[in-house]
Design a protein around this motif. Sequence first.
Motif, PDB file in Angstrom:
ATOM      1  N   LEU A  18      -0.027   9.648  -4.886  1.00 53.89           N
ATOM      2  CA  LEU A  18      -1.058   9.145  -5.951  1.00 53.89           C
ATOM      3  C   LEU A  18      -1.061   9.422  -7.514  1.00 53.89           C
ATOM      4  N   ASP A  19      -0.932  10.854  -7.598  1.00 51.12           N
ATOM      5  CA  ASP A  19      -0.688  11.403  -8.870  1.00 51.12           C
ATOM      6  C   ASP A  19       0.341  10.674  -9.634  1.00 51.12           C
ATOM      7  N   GLU A  20       1.451  10.068  -8.958  1.00 53.48           N
ATOM      8  CA  GLU A  20       2.302   9.329  -9.771  1.00 53.48           C
ATOM      9  C   GLU A  20       1.878   8.069 -10.322  1.00 53.48           C
ATOM     10  N   PHE A  21       0.770   7.558  -9.890  1.00 52.31           N
ATOM     11  CA  PHE A  21       0.210   6.323 -10.257  1.00 52.31           C
ATOM     12  C   PHE A  21      -1.112   6.848 -11.421  1.00 52.31           C
ATOM     13  N   THR A  22      -1.119   6.025 -12.199  1.00 53.90           N
ATOM     14  CA  THR A  22      -2.405   6.473 -13.372  1.00 53.90           C
ATOM     15  C   THR A  22      -3.659   6.707 -12.504  1.00 53.90           C
ATOM     16  N   SER A  23      -3.935   5.681 -11.570  1.00 54.92           N
ATOM     17  CA  SER A  23      -5.033   5.725 -10.639  1.00 54.92           C
ATOM     18  C   SER A  23      -4.915   5.047  -9.428  1.00 54.92           C
ATOM     19  N   ARG A  24      -5.880   5.318  -8.585  1.00 50.29           N
ATOM     20  CA  ARG A  24      -6.051   4.719  -7.340  1.00 50.29           C
ATOM     21  C   ARG A  24      -6.038   3.263  -7.559  1.00 50.29           C
ATOM     22  N   ILE A  25      -6.734   2.791  -8.677  1.00 46.95           N
ATOM     23  CA  ILE A  25      -7.005   1.273  -8.731  1.00 46.95           C
ATOM     24  C   ILE A  25      -5.731   0.572  -9.025  1.00 46.95           C
ATOM     25  N   ASN A  26      -4.684   1.293  -9.779  1.00 51.14           N
ATOM     26  CA  ASN A  26      -3.401   0.644 -10.048  1.00 51.14           C
ATOM     27  C   ASN A  26      -2.664   0.625  -8.791  1.00 51.14           C
ATOM     28  N   LEU A  27      -2.745   1.667  -7.810  1.00 54.55           N
ATOM     29  CA  LEU A  27      -1.923   1.597  -6.575  1.00 54.55           C
ATOM     30  C   LEU A  27      -2.622   0.524  -5.808  1.00 54.55           C
ATOM     31  N   GLU A  28      -4.105   0.281  -5.784  1.00 58.13           N
ATOM     32  CA  GLU A  28      -4.661  -0.955  -5.138  1.00 58.13           C
ATOM     33  C   GLU A  28      -3.994  -2.343  -5.702  1.00 58.13           C
ATOM     34  N   ASN A  29      -3.904  -2.452  -7.077  1.00 60.32           N
ATOM     35  CA  ASN A  29      -3.408  -3.608  -7.640  1.00 60.32           C
ATOM     36  C   ASN A  29      -1.870  -3.651  -6.917  1.00 60.32           C
ATOM     37  N   ASP A  30      -1.265  -2.632  -7.086  1.00 62.67           N
ATOM     38  CA  ASP A  30      -0.011  -2.746  -6.725  1.00 62.67           C
ATOM     39  C   ASP A  30       0.213  -3.187  -5.437  1.00 62.67           C
ATOM     40  N   LEU A  31      -0.658  -2.679  -4.265  1.00 66.12           N
ATOM     41  CA  LEU A  31      -0.724  -3.096  -3.046  1.00 66.12           C
ATOM     42  C   LEU A  31      -0.914  -4.476  -2.840  1.00 66.12           C
ATOM     43  N   LYS A  32      -1.907  -5.104  -3.587  1.00 67.65           N
ATOM     44  CA  LYS A  32      -2.192  -6.439  -3.513  1.00 67.65           C
ATOM     45  C   LYS A  32      -0.924  -7.358  -3.641  1.00 67.65           C
ATOM     46  N   LYS A  33      -0.312  -6.980  -4.768  1.00 66.13           N
ATOM     47  CA  LYS A  33       0.915  -7.560  -5.272  1.00 66.13           C
ATOM     48  C   LYS A  33       2.071  -7.245  -3.950  1.00 66.13           C
ATOM     49  N   ALA A  34       2.264  -6.569  -3.585  1.00 60.68           N
ATOM     50  CA  ALA A  34       3.076  -5.909  -2.665  1.00 60.68           C
ATOM     51  C   ALA A  34       3.142  -6.943  -1.379  1.00 60.68           C
ATOM     52  N   VAL A  35       1.800  -7.339  -1.017  1.00 61.31           N
ATOM     53  CA  VAL A  35       1.672  -8.375   0.160  1.00 61.31           C
ATOM     54  C   VAL A  35       2.236  -9.700  -0.377  1.00 61.31           C
ATOM     55  N   LEU A  36       2.223 -10.127  -1.570  1.00 62.86           N
ATOM     56  CA  LEU A  36       2.576 -11.303  -1.985  1.00 62.86           C
ATOM     57  C   LEU A  36       3.881 -11.392  -2.531  1.00 62.86           C
ATOM     58  N   ASN A  37       4.567 -10.313  -2.784  1.00 59.09           N
ATOM     59  CA  ASN A  37       5.921 -10.092  -3.569  1.00 59.09           C
ATOM     60  C   ASN A  37       7.040  -9.756  -2.401  1.00 59.09           C
ATOM     61  N   ASP A  38       6.286  -9.636  -1.142  1.00 60.29           N
ATOM     62  CA  ASP A  38       7.455  -9.300  -0.096  1.00 60.29           C
ATOM     63  C   ASP A  38       7.948  -8.063  -0.281  1.00 60.29           C
ATOM     64  N   GLU A  39       7.306  -6.940  -0.663  1.00 61.77           N
ATOM     65  CA  GLU A  39       7.669  -5.430  -0.708  1.00 61.77           C
ATOM     66  C   GLU A  39       7.490  -4.693   0.551  1.00 61.77           C
ATOM     67  N   LEU A  40       6.912  -5.483   1.553  1.00 60.01           N
ATOM     68  CA  LEU A  40       6.702  -4.444   2.800  1.00 60.01           C
ATOM     69  C   LEU A  40       7.927  -4.671   3.565  1.00 60.01           C
ATOM     70  N   ARG A  41       8.361  -3.469   4.349  1.00 62.90           N
ATOM     71  CA  ARG A  41       9.506  -3.529   5.021  1.00 62.90           C
ATOM     72  C   ARG A  41       9.008  -2.934   6.449  1.00 62.90           C
TER      73      ARG A  41
END
Length: 282
Positions: A18-41
């Motif tokens: 988590l430290d490597e992301f600027t905040s938990r909010i960023n990680l959350e936003n990234d996760l929302k996009k992950a679902v749309l952008n096919d980043e899950l494996r």
Amino acid sequence: YSKSHGKNQLTLFSFKILDEFTSRINLENDLKKAVLNDELRLYYQPQVFSADGTVRGAEALIRWQHPNGKLIPPNVFIPLAEDMGIIHEIGNWVISEACSQMHYWHTQYHFPLTISINISPIQLLSENFIDIAFNLISESQIDIRSVEFEITENVFIYSLERTINSLKKLSDRGIKLSLDDFGMEYSSLNYLGTLDINVLKIDKAFVSSIMVDPRRTKILDAIIKLSHQLNLEVVAEGVETQRQLDYLRSKKCDILQGYYYDKPLPSSEFETLYLKNKDTTF
Ligand code: C2E
Ligand code: MG
Ligand code: MG
Ligand code: MG
């Protein structure tokens, strides 16, 4: 309750990431996009019958291929997805992807492997889960008898009654059910008499006790015996060494899974190692 529970599951390791992301909010936003952008494996880890070394199937384990190049493990983002309410979307994707992949392997290799799919408690207890799950499975065209859902014991802290009902509906319609991480948290022997489960998965903490911690090893022995008396199959997870394997085999533990065989593998590697030479034993 589920909110704080999810957060507590974030381990020290998770916070490092988590430290490597600027905040938990960023990680959350990234996760929302992950679902749309096919980043899950999905990765696949083999399960092997201890009696003859043949492959029984695979557990599907999710990873997140972040655009920054890192492969993020589920212990980091599944609790977050549960908090955010997108576990349903992710969980549905997992069922669909895992069943389609396994159906493809069945038709390609004529080898009836079981696919084990982890189901979050929040997913299991949500309103329409049962119908949605059966629709996804039927769309994938897989034989339902090859599908196994893994449920962790901590589902019981939400609602024992609803858990019993959901598991019964799944089991009545032919899905195999496995109780994951057995022995670690909220295990009660009483559940074993009440639930419609087929398989018990002993947590890797017990496996790592073999030759190390004699008292825990006795508990492991007893869990195997008890499972067999209840007509449950037993899986040992976290098998890493030959000694652990020999020990579990001598105790007639039915199924073995762990780094001794392989880590969770991308589908193409799983296919090469476990399907193209399906007569190999391990
Ligand atoms: P789990 O279902 O108990 O999965 C077993 C974990 O142990 C996996 O970690 C696996 O990679 C790891 N493992 C397997 N063999 C060994 C071994 O020999 N030694 C050691 N040290 N570890 C081993 P992973 O893939 O990081 O998954 C962690 C947890 O995340 C899973 O525990 C499961 O609770 C959850 N998870 C994974 N995929 C999904 C998913 O698709 N949906 C949901 N809801 N949860 C998932
Ligand atoms: Mg599991
Ligand atoms: Mg487990
Ligand atoms: Mg676990």
